[in-house]
Motif scaffolding. Sequence first.
Motif, PDB file in Angstrom:
ATOM      1  N   HIS A 209      -1.958  13.320  11.658  1.00 54.80           N
ATOM      2  CA  HIS A 209      -3.190  12.715  12.176  1.00 54.80           C
ATOM      3  C   HIS A 209      -4.319  12.757  11.156  1.00 54.80           C
ATOM      4  N   PHE A 210      -4.592  13.929  10.612  1.00 56.17           N
ATOM      5  CA  PHE A 210      -5.733  14.045   9.701  1.00 56.17           C
ATOM      6  C   PHE A 210      -5.479  13.365   8.362  1.00 56.17           C
ATOM      7  N   ARG A 211      -4.218  13.270   7.955  1.00 54.25           N
ATOM      8  CA  ARG A 211      -3.907  12.493   6.756  1.00 54.25           C
ATOM      9  C   ARG A 211      -4.315  11.031   6.959  1.00 54.25           C
ATOM     10  N   GLY A 212      -4.056  10.512   8.163  1.00 55.58           N
ATOM     11  CA  GLY A 212      -4.482   9.150   8.465  1.00 55.58           C
ATOM     12  C   GLY A 212      -5.985   9.019   8.486  1.00 55.58           C
ATOM     13  N   VAL A 213      -6.677  10.051   9.019  1.00 54.81           N
ATOM     14  CA  VAL A 213      -8.142  10.021   9.077  1.00 54.81           C
ATOM     15  C   VAL A 213      -8.744  10.023   7.683  1.00 54.81           C
ATOM     16  N   THR A 214      -8.310  10.971   6.829  1.00 56.93           N
ATOM     17  CA  THR A 214      -8.904  11.050   5.499  1.00 56.93           C
ATOM     18  C   THR A 214      -8.564   9.828   4.656  1.00 56.93           C
ATOM     19  N   THR A 215      -7.379   9.294   4.821  1.00 59.68           N
ATOM     20  CA  THR A 215      -7.011   8.103   4.050  1.00 59.68           C
ATOM     21  C   THR A 215      -7.905   6.919   4.412  1.00 59.68           C
ATOM     22  N   VAL A 216      -8.115   6.682   5.703  1.00 59.34           N
ATOM     23  CA  VAL A 216      -8.924   5.531   6.090  1.00 59.34           C
ATOM     24  C   VAL A 216     -10.405   5.765   5.805  1.00 59.34           C
ATOM     25  N   VAL A 217     -10.899   6.987   6.013  1.00 56.71           N
ATOM     26  CA  VAL A 217     -12.311   7.257   5.749  1.00 56.71           C
ATOM     27  C   VAL A 217     -12.603   7.143   4.254  1.00 56.71           C
TER      28      VAL A 217
ATOM     29  N   ASP B  79       0.837  -1.205   0.000  1.00 56.60           N
ATOM     30  CA  ASP B  79       0.000   0.000   0.000  1.00 56.60           C
ATOM     31  C   ASP B  79       0.870   1.253   0.000  1.00 56.60           C
ATOM     32  N   GLU B  80       0.489   2.241  -0.841  1.00 54.14           N
ATOM     33  CA  GLU B  80       1.269   3.479  -0.887  1.00 54.14           C
ATOM     34  C   GLU B  80       0.432   4.715  -1.175  1.00 54.14           C
ATOM     35  N   THR B  81      -0.897   4.597  -1.150  1.00 48.45           N
ATOM     36  CA  THR B  81      -1.758   5.723  -1.501  1.00 48.45           C
ATOM     37  C   THR B  81      -2.290   6.409  -0.252  1.00 48.45           C
ATOM     38  N   ILE B  82      -2.191   7.729  -0.238  1.00 48.48           N
ATOM     39  CA  ILE B  82      -2.738   8.509   0.862  1.00 48.48           C
ATOM     40  C   ILE B  82      -3.725   9.533   0.312  1.00 48.48           C
ATOM     41  N   VAL B  83      -4.576  10.042   1.195  1.00 48.80           N
ATOM     42  CA  VAL B  83      -5.514  11.108   0.860  1.00 48.80           C
ATOM     43  C   VAL B  83      -5.323  12.195   1.910  1.00 48.80           C
ATOM     44  N   GLU B  84      -5.200  13.445   1.460  1.00 49.75           N
ATOM     45  CA  GLU B  84      -4.932  14.509   2.427  1.00 49.75           C
ATOM     46  C   GLU B  84      -5.542  15.832   1.975  1.00 49.75           C
TER      47      GLU B  84
END
Length: 281
Positions: A124-132, A103-108
């Motif tokens: 923190h929010f990068r992790g939140v938006t990626t998982v959501v 896995d290498e894709t993030i959403v921010e």
Amino acid sequence: MKICRTVAECRAAIGEFRKAGETVGMVPTMGFLHAGHMSLVALAKSRADRTVVSIFVNPTQFGDSADLDAYPRDETRDLEMLRAAGVDLVFMPDVDTMYPPGDETIVETTRLANIMHGQVRPGHFRGVTTVVCRLFNIVQPDTAFFGEKDYQQLQVIKRMVADLHMPVKIIGGTTVREPDGLAMSSRNVRLSAPDRAAALVLSRALNKAETIMTQHPTQRALREAIVSVIASEPRAALKGLDIAAAESLTEIDGPLTGPAAIMLSVAFGDILLIDQRVVTP
């Protein structure tokens, strides 16, 4: 109540709802549920034909591995609560399901993720938006429900959904509080008895801010009043205080003439609590 642990199982179950022409409301959670989560479940049930709750402790939104390890978990209790509430489906993936090997894709959101609480907890929010984003792609809900206590998170998710043209309506749920005023949080159980008592300073500070707003203060005067209340509690360490326009989270300079969001990040030992309130002059 159906429990799904794989993407294929979840999509198959959602597909049956869709075949019946039913709408889907989703409540993403990290488990260890409390009355705040259940208020969102009730809201989802009132707005959609089927209610889906996800339980996933998302590692990418924790900056400290010790904080991740210490995060409370109780799968059996959570499932009992959701079953009693009449939830239709619970999605409980493991880490490899949500973040496949390689896995290498993030959403921010580039601005909203890196201001205010995002400066207290970088990434923190990068992790939140990626998982959501991944959860939304799997479940494809019509509506999704998030607590207003995490006010910046709510605005971040709204921005992500708008920017990526996701067909999901984001609805915020009112902050649910303990009888003494402390905002409900899964982290509260980790507070020592003295720190639990000290944590009431958050709601005292927000109450003070609401009173001061009737006097049409400047942003600086409001900030000074809040800092003074927090400083009166020796067990509290103020980590972040942001006063911003309620919708855009842009900075306010000078007199407060419209709705403002006040967001607090306060540490009690190694436990970081947040609270918020939207106040109007």
